[in-house]
Design a protein around this motif. Structure first.
Motif, PDB file in Angstrom:
ATOM      1  N   UNK A   1       0.811  -1.205   0.000  1.00 13.10           N
ATOM      2  CA  UNK A   1       0.000   0.000   0.000  1.00 13.10           C
ATOM      3  C   UNK A   1       0.847   1.258   0.000  1.00 13.10           C
ATOM      4  N   UNK A   2       0.282   2.386  -0.440  1.00 15.30           N
ATOM      5  CA  UNK A   2       1.050   3.622  -0.624  1.00 15.30           C
ATOM      6  C   UNK A   2       1.551   4.250   0.663  1.00 15.30           C
ATOM      7  N   UNK A   3       0.967   3.904   1.815  1.00 15.69           N
ATOM      8  CA  UNK A   3       1.386   4.532   3.069  1.00 15.69           C
ATOM      9  C   UNK A   3       2.391   3.686   3.848  1.00 15.69           C
ATOM     10  N   UNK A   4       2.741   2.526   3.333  1.00 14.72           N
ATOM     11  CA  UNK A   4       3.616   1.631   4.086  1.00 14.72           C
ATOM     12  C   UNK A   4       5.017   2.213   4.206  1.00 14.72           C
ATOM     13  N   UNK A   5       5.558   2.149   5.416  1.00 14.47           N
ATOM     14  CA  UNK A   5       6.919   2.612   5.665  1.00 14.47           C
ATOM     15  C   UNK A   5       7.707   1.488   6.330  1.00 14.47           C
ATOM     16  N   UNK A   6       8.812   1.055   5.726  1.00 17.15           N
ATOM     17  CA  UNK A   6       9.658   0.061   6.383  1.00 17.15           C
ATOM     18  C   UNK A   6      10.112   0.571   7.747  1.00 17.15           C
ATOM     19  N   UNK A   7      10.322  -0.309   8.706  1.00 12.07           N
ATOM     20  CA  UNK A   7      10.654   0.127  10.068  1.00 12.07           C
ATOM     21  C   UNK A   7      12.049   0.719  10.159  1.00 12.07           C
ATOM     22  N   UNK A   8      12.326   1.367  11.276  1.00 13.17           N
ATOM     23  CA  UNK A   8      13.670   1.870  11.534  1.00 13.17           C
ATOM     24  C   UNK A   8      14.549   0.703  11.954  1.00 13.17           C
ATOM     25  N   UNK A   9      15.846   0.932  11.968  1.00 15.19           N
ATOM     26  CA  UNK A   9      16.793  -0.124  12.311  1.00 15.19           C
ATOM     27  C   UNK A   9      16.481  -0.713  13.686  1.00 15.19           C
ATOM     28  N   UNK A  10      16.513  -2.015  13.782  1.00 13.03           N
ATOM     29  CA  UNK A  10      16.275  -2.702  15.047  1.00 13.03           C
ATOM     30  C   UNK A  10      14.834  -3.100  15.282  1.00 13.03           C
ATOM     31  N   UNK A  11      13.910  -2.600  14.453  1.00 13.62           N
ATOM     32  CA  UNK A  11      12.505  -2.955  14.590  1.00 13.62           C
ATOM     33  C   UNK A  11      12.074  -3.853  13.437  1.00 13.62           C
TER      34      UNK A  11
ATOM     35  N   UNK B   1       6.591  -9.231   6.167  1.00 12.85           N
ATOM     36  CA  UNK B   1       7.584  -8.989   7.217  1.00 12.85           C
ATOM     37  C   UNK B   1       8.623  -8.034   6.664  1.00 12.85           C
ATOM     38  N   UNK B   2       8.888  -6.953   7.383  1.00 13.27           N
ATOM     39  CA  UNK B   2       9.843  -5.941   6.929  1.00 13.27           C
ATOM     40  C   UNK B   2      10.795  -5.593   8.060  1.00 13.27           C
ATOM     41  N   UNK B   3      12.046  -5.366   7.681  1.00 18.21           N
ATOM     42  CA  UNK B   3      13.056  -4.938   8.657  1.00 18.21           C
ATOM     43  C   UNK B   3      14.060  -4.032   7.969  1.00 18.21           C
ATOM     44  N   UNK B   4      14.789  -3.267   8.762  1.00 17.14           N
ATOM     45  CA  UNK B   4      15.821  -2.368   8.247  1.00 17.14           C
ATOM     46  C   UNK B   4      17.172  -2.827   8.785  1.00 17.14           C
ATOM     47  N   UNK B   5      18.151  -2.954   7.902  1.00 18.13           N
ATOM     48  CA  UNK B   5      19.480  -3.379   8.302  1.00 18.13           C
ATOM     49  C   UNK B   5      20.313  -2.181   8.756  1.00 18.13           C
ATOM     50  N   UNK B   6      21.455  -2.475   9.365  1.00 15.23           N
ATOM     51  CA  UNK B   6      22.322  -1.415   9.885  1.00 15.23           C
ATOM     52  C   UNK B   6      22.848  -0.513   8.775  1.00 15.23           C
ATOM     53  N   UNK B   7      22.969  -1.056   7.548  1.00 14.71           N
ATOM     54  CA  UNK B   7      23.471  -0.236   6.433  1.00 14.71           C
ATOM     55  C   UNK B   7      22.383   0.619   5.802  1.00 14.71           C
TER      56      UNK B   7
END
Length: 257
Positions: free
Chosen positions: A133-143, A163-169
């Motif tokens: 969906x257009x409002x989806x935002x991947x999480x910040x690092x660690x979430x 399932x979405x996650x953000x890596x350290x890079x």
């Protein structure tokens, strides 16, 4: 395959060729669309069952508008460069790599396969965009975001886990798995002319099977200026049939420096 179709294909669908990648931070809250616009590279792995070897593609983008498509299968996928676009209009195709074992293609058949590989990547990204969906935002690092999403089909909803996650890079990793098909349209009545049992079954058969999965990796580090001029094009052929020794030579042939 007409050259005009190739150029449209290379420019189609998603905001993968616009914008400039910016530095990521731990509090990055950019939307999925923003990340795709600013991406340095976009990787899609996909399959129709959990035990199927991944079919994978990666598009790497450069600050001057050039792009390079990689293709592969399995765990070490997307490691074979197969198509590049220079000067926003000149495409070159690798005649080897990213093809079924023992298969050799040339001419229009080779173009069709390479553009098909590009469109498979674009289609995979678009499917995940549409489901998120257009409002989806991947999480910040660690979430981690672990949710269920639905998309429309003719007689109801397709259900997916996301399932979405953000890596350290700063890269965003998304995985989507099809869970099932939900029917919301009432059963066919005796006077229905269009919503028939046959049409319902036909539309259901068009849907991807339960168990289909996709992974999307979006890297947003700073883009390199251009594809290295010394990159060899031995074994590559241009969309116009020309053969060049290096990327630098091909770049000059299309009017770039």
């Amino acid at each position: 395959m007409p050259l005009i179709f190739l150029r449209r294909a290379m420019a189609c669908a998603l905001p993968l060729c616009a914008g400039v990648a910016g530095a990521s931070s731990s509090d990055d809250t950019r939307s999925l669309d923003d990340l795709l616009t600013q991406a340095t590279s976009v990787t899609v792995r996909q399959g129709t069952s959990a035990d199927e070897a991944a079919h994978s593609g990666r598009l790497r983008q450069y600050a001057n508008g050039e792009s390079l498509l990689f293709q592969g299968d399995g765990e070490d996928a997307a490691d074979a460069p197969v198509m590049l676009m220079l000067c926003e209009r000149s495409a070159y195709f690798n005649t080897v790599g990213g093809l079924p074992v023992g298969e050799s293609l040339s001419g229009e058949s080779l173009k069709a396969v390479r553009v098909g590989q590009y469109l498979a990547l674009i289609g995979g990204v678009a499917t995940m965009q549409g489901a998120a969906g257009p409002t989806f935002r991947p999480p910040v690092e660690g979430e981690v975001v672990d949710t269920t999403v639905e998309t429309e089909w003719a007689y109801g909803k397709e259900q997916f886990s996301l399932v979405a996650r953000r890596q350290a890079d700063g890269s965003a990793h998304l995985r989507m798995l099809k869970l099932g098909n939900r029917i919301t349209v009432p059963e066919t009545g005796p006077d229905d002319m269009f919503s028939t049992d046959e049409d319902r079954a036909a539309r259901l058969a068009e849907l991807e099977p339960v168990g289909t999965w996709r992974e999307l990796i979006i890297s947003v580090e700073a883009r390199a200026a251009e594809i290295p001029a010394e990159m060899s094009l031995e074994g590559w052929v241009g969309d116009d049939g020309r053969v060049m020794a290096t990327v630098g030579e091909a770049r000059k042939a299309c009017g770039a420096r």
